[in-house]
Design an enzyme around this catalytic site. Structure first.
Site, PDB file in Angstrom:
ATOM      1  N   GLU A  34     -21.865   7.574   8.662  1.00  0.00           N
ATOM      2  CA  GLU A  34     -21.196   8.545   9.539  1.00  0.00           C
ATOM      3  C   GLU A  34     -19.706   8.668   9.249  1.00  0.00           C
ATOM      4  O   GLU A  34     -19.042   9.557   9.770  1.00  0.00           O
ATOM      5  CB  GLU A  34     -21.411   8.166  11.014  1.00  0.00           C
ATOM      6  CG  GLU A  34     -20.600   6.990  11.507  1.00  0.00           C
ATOM      7  CD  GLU A  34     -21.138   5.627  11.117  1.00  0.00           C
ATOM      8  OE1 GLU A  34     -20.567   4.617  11.577  1.00  0.00           O
ATOM      9  OE2 GLU A  34     -22.116   5.540  10.343  1.00  0.00           O
ATOM     10  N   CYS A  65     -25.519  -0.489  10.208  1.00  0.00           N
ATOM     11  CA  CYS A  65     -24.675  -1.668  10.391  1.00  0.00           C
ATOM     12  C   CYS A  65     -25.159  -2.483  11.602  1.00  0.00           C
ATOM     13  O   CYS A  65     -26.171  -3.155  11.521  1.00  0.00           O
ATOM     14  CB  CYS A  65     -23.202  -1.269  10.473  1.00  0.00           C
ATOM     15  SG  CYS A  65     -22.075  -2.638  10.164  1.00  0.00           S
ATOM     16  N   HIS A 120     -21.988   2.411   6.806  1.00  0.00           N
ATOM     17  CA  HIS A 120     -21.689   3.436   7.810  1.00  0.00           C
ATOM     18  C   HIS A 120     -21.758   4.832   7.178  1.00  0.00           C
ATOM     19  O   HIS A 120     -20.753   5.336   6.683  1.00  0.00           O
ATOM     20  CB  HIS A 120     -20.284   3.229   8.379  1.00  0.00           C
ATOM     21  CG  HIS A 120     -20.139   2.053   9.265  1.00  0.00           C
ATOM     22  ND1 HIS A 120     -20.181   2.148  10.634  1.00  0.00           N
ATOM     23  CD2 HIS A 120     -19.969   0.741   8.977  1.00  0.00           C
ATOM     24  CE1 HIS A 120     -20.022   0.949  11.159  1.00  0.00           C
ATOM     25  NE2 HIS A 120     -19.885   0.080  10.178  1.00  0.00           N
TER      26      HIS A 120
END
Length: 193
Positions: free
Chosen positions: A174, A78, A172
């Site tokens: 994560e 990002c 994202h």
């Protein structure tokens, strides 16, 4: 294997948590001297304009750019993708050090505002099943250079790319419980997780 996570702002804690869950030695990175001894670095999502302002005048981005140019593997997600992109469609970060090195053109926040955030399944090279990708005010990759490999697309637009030692993603990885994108990045470094 020691992986640093740029920890100026953004989702660095989530990346550290994923790496920790995979048994990878990891650390926060905020200053040039923190780059010593790293095998790779992750640049998290967050606010790219805040990151460049926080880093301004510290010498950190020039030092990191030199390490990446010398082969340090890096994965920008990002906002991290924005920092790595060679070209942006707007001038909002002009006058601030960025990293560059990834031969792509990126439009910041192209997938909409915060309230327009979404998740969608994407097919990723090397993964058997779709990965649920989370897009939050995500940048869009508008063009790629000849040496850039597309690892995943959403709606026929690249969302995960690789060029040599540099990985960049619009989403994202994560967020959520699926660690396979991190695992693929680490496998590309020769790590076993």
């Amino acid at each position: 294997m020691r992986v640093g996570v740029l920890s100026l702002q953004g989702a660095f804690r989530e990346h550290l948590s994923v790496l920790d869950s995979l048994g990878v030695s990891c650390c926060k990175v905020t200053r040039p001297e923190h780059l010593d001894g790293l095998d790779s670095i992750i640049l998290p999502g967050g606010e790219s304009s805040a990151m460049v302002r926080i880093a301004a005048g510290t010498g950190f981005f020039p030092a990191l750019r030199e390490r990446i140019g010398a082969g340090l593997p890096v994965f920008g997600t990002c906002a991290g993708l924005i920092l790595l992109a060679d070209r942006l469609t707007d001038d909002s970060l002009d006058g601030f050090d960025r990293l560059g090195g990834l031969d792509v053109t990126v439009a910041r926040n192209a997938y909409g505002r915060q309230r327009e955030s979404f998740s969608a399944p994407v097919q990723v090279t090397g993964l058997d099943d779709a990965f649920e990708a989370t897009f939050i005010r995500a940048p869009q990759i508008l063009s790629i250079g000849n040496g850039v490999e597309v690892l995943s697309e959403y709606a026929d637009v690249p969302v995960l790319v690789r060029q040599g030692n540099i990985w960049g993603g619009s989403f994202h990885p994560e967020l959520g419980i699926d660690t396979r994108i991190h695992e693929e990045f680490l496998h590309s470094l020769g790590a076993t997780v």
